[in-house]
Design a protein around this motif. Structure first.
Motif, short mmCIF file in Angstrom:
data_model
loop_
_atom_site.label_atom_id
_atom_site.label_comp_id
_atom_site.label_asym_id
_atom_site.label_seq_id
_atom_site.Cartn_x
_atom_site.Cartn_y
_atom_site.Cartn_z
N VAL A 257 0.78 -1.15 0.02
CA VAL A 257 0.05 0.00 -0.23
C VAL A 257 0.91 1.23 -0.14
N VAL A 258 0.64 2.29 -1.07
CA VAL A 258 1.65 3.22 -1.07
C VAL A 258 0.87 4.64 -1.19
N VAL A 259 1.41 5.40 -0.82
CA VAL A 259 1.11 7.04 -1.20
C VAL A 259 2.00 7.50 -2.36
N ALA A 260 1.40 8.18 -3.40
CA ALA A 260 2.22 8.72 -4.41
C ALA A 260 1.77 9.89 -4.78
N TRP A 261 2.74 10.88 -5.09
CA TRP A 261 2.63 12.16 -5.93
C TRP A 261 3.64 12.60 -6.79
N LYS A 262 3.37 13.56 -7.44
CA LYS A 262 4.26 14.07 -8.59
C LYS A 262 5.70 14.36 -7.91
N GLN A 263 6.71 14.08 -8.71
CA GLN A 263 7.89 14.27 -8.23
C GLN A 263 8.34 15.93 -8.15
N GLY A 264 8.63 16.56 -6.90
CA GLY A 264 8.89 17.85 -6.69
C GLY A 264 7.60 18.71 -6.49
N ASP A 265 6.67 17.91 -6.48
CA ASP A 265 5.41 18.89 -6.07
C ASP A 265 5.34 19.21 -4.71
N ALA A 266 5.47 20.73 -4.61
CA ALA A 266 5.60 21.46 -3.44
C ALA A 266 4.29 21.67 -2.70
N ASN A 267 3.21 21.48 -3.20
CA ASN A 267 1.66 21.88 -2.60
C ASN A 267 1.80 21.45 -1.43
N PRO A 268 1.45 22.35 -0.20
CA PRO A 268 1.42 21.94 1.20
C PRO A 268 0.42 21.12 1.44
N LEU A 269 -0.80 21.06 0.73
CA LEU A 269 -1.81 20.02 0.98
C LEU A 269 -1.40 18.67 0.79
N VAL A 270 -0.73 18.42 -0.35
CA VAL A 270 0.07 17.19 -0.69
C VAL A 270 0.75 16.70 0.36
N ARG A 271 1.76 17.67 0.82
CA ARG A 271 2.89 17.24 1.98
C ARG A 271 2.03 17.11 3.15
N ALA A 272 1.07 17.65 3.55
CA ALA A 272 0.35 17.16 4.79
C ALA A 272 -0.28 15.90 4.33
N PHE A 273 -0.78 15.52 3.44
CA PHE A 273 -1.41 14.31 3.28
C PHE A 273 -0.49 13.14 3.29
N VAL A 274 0.65 13.37 2.77
CA VAL A 274 1.63 12.38 2.93
C VAL A 274 2.20 12.12 4.32
N ARG A 275 2.36 13.22 5.18
CA ARG A 275 2.82 13.36 6.54
C ARG A 275 1.84 12.33 7.02
N ILE A 276 0.62 12.71 7.02
CA ILE A 276 -0.57 12.18 7.94
C ILE A 276 -0.75 10.51 7.39
N ALA A 277 -0.61 10.31 6.42
CA ALA A 277 -0.98 8.99 5.81
C ALA A 277 0.15 8.25 6.40
N VAL A 278 1.60 8.55 6.47
CA VAL A 278 2.54 7.79 7.19
C VAL A 278 2.28 7.43 8.50
N ALA A 279 1.92 8.60 9.26
CA ALA A 279 1.40 8.49 10.75
C ALA A 279 0.35 7.43 11.01
N ALA A 280 -0.79 7.59 9.92
CA ALA A 280 -2.03 6.76 10.13
C ALA A 280 -1.88 5.15 9.78
N TYR A 281 -1.06 4.98 8.87
CA TYR A 281 -0.51 3.77 8.75
C TYR A 281 0.27 2.89 9.50
N ARG A 282 1.13 3.61 10.34
CA ARG A 282 1.74 3.12 11.01
C ARG A 282 1.01 2.99 12.29
N GLY A 283 -0.21 3.32 12.52
CA GLY A 283 -1.14 2.90 13.53
C GLY A 283 -0.91 3.79 15.06
#
Length: 283
Positions: A257-283
């Motif tokens: 299961v992965v989270v993917a985004w475009k390389q170099g995308d600096a959108n803060p909404l995307v960065r926030a989503f990735v960070r929260i996804a990592v924490a959420a799946y870590r449980g």
């Protein structure tokens, strides 16, 4: 302390391995090591103990990890609020994951709690596009499964699930405790449409060319098994539909299961989503 240095430290502290942390950050190991050493000098304490087997956090490192996570989260929240106030408060997420996945539920709850001003639009996709519209520019970020071609994309693994063969309950192999791919040789498998990512197709076909019906969605896979005895592969962890069986396949790599985004995308909404996804799946 610079925010970038704190991000470097958090990556090493979470991975407990400089090599994996460097790969996650898309940098080489030497500058990562130097950054952590500078941070240790700045705080006046040893944060990490390095060994041949990996990295161990010291008590001081554990304290800094908590503080760094909290600080980076505050910075992330500020950036998201500014983006929302500037009129960029919508995030489109492509999804190919199981909607009953507890990790996805935790992710949705955490993102909503931390960024209530962001409107999240979810785009569910079929099996022919593992990037869920990311390459086509239809979504900002994808919550999906690998493997697929990575050109132009950044991918972070969230979890790895063992897989099994989906069979009819009356199939002679359905009563087995486990199978190997050789046990399924010569059987008809479901396949994806022409043009589907080759890495994705090869994984779900067990690394071999297969013959069988072309499917576009999970329910089509289920019906192909139910009506025609077609073999499919699916992640373990959920009870199969009535009349079907799910038998572990021991010589297939787990499904990531992965989270993917475009390389170099600096959108803060995307960065926030990735960070929260990592924490959420870590449980």
């Amino acid at each position: 302390m610079e925010l970038r240095t704190l991000r470097y430290f958090v990556a090493v502290a979470e991975e407990l391995h400089f090599g994996r942390a460097a790969a996650r950050l898309h940098i080489s190991q030497p500058p990562l090591s130097r950054a952590v050493q500078r941070l240790e000098r700045d705080v006046g304490a040893v944060l990490l103990v390095r060994s041949a087997s990996g990295v161990v956090l010291t008590p001081a490192g554990a304290v800094l990890l908590d503080e760094a996570r909290a600080l980076l989260e505050r910075v992330e929240r500020a950036r998201v609020r500014v983006a929302a106030a500037a009129g960029a408060g919508t995030l489109t997420v492509g999804m190919l994951t199981d909607q009953a996945d507890p990790g996805a539920h935790r992710l949705a709850a955490a993102y909503r709690r931390r960024h209530p001003g962001v409107e999240v639009r979810v785009r569910e996709t079929g099996l022919a596009d593992p990037t869920c519209g990311l390459r086509a520019g239809l979504v900002d970020v994808a919550l999906t499964r690998g493997p697929f071609e990575l050109g132009g994309l950044t991918v972070r693994e969230l979890r790895a699930d063992p897989v099994g063969a989906v069979l009819r309950a009356d199939d002679p192999l359905a009563g087995r405790d486990a199978l190997e791919l050789a046990d399924l040789a010569g059987r008809r498998w479901f396949r994806f449409p022409p043009g589907t990512d080759p890495l994705w197709q090869a994984y779900w076909n067990g690394g071999e060319p297969r013959e069988g019906p072309v499917v576009h969605a999970v329910q089509e896979c289920v019906q192909a098994v139910r009506w025609n005895g077609t073999v499919g592969i699916a992640p373990l962890g959920h009870a199969p539909p009535e009349g079907l069986a799910l038998v572990p396949v021991t010589d297939m790599a787990p499904s990531a299961v992965v989270v993917a985004w475009k390389q170099g995308d600096a959108n803060p909404l995307v960065r926030a989503f990735v960070r929260i996804a990592v924490a959420a799946y870590r449980g």
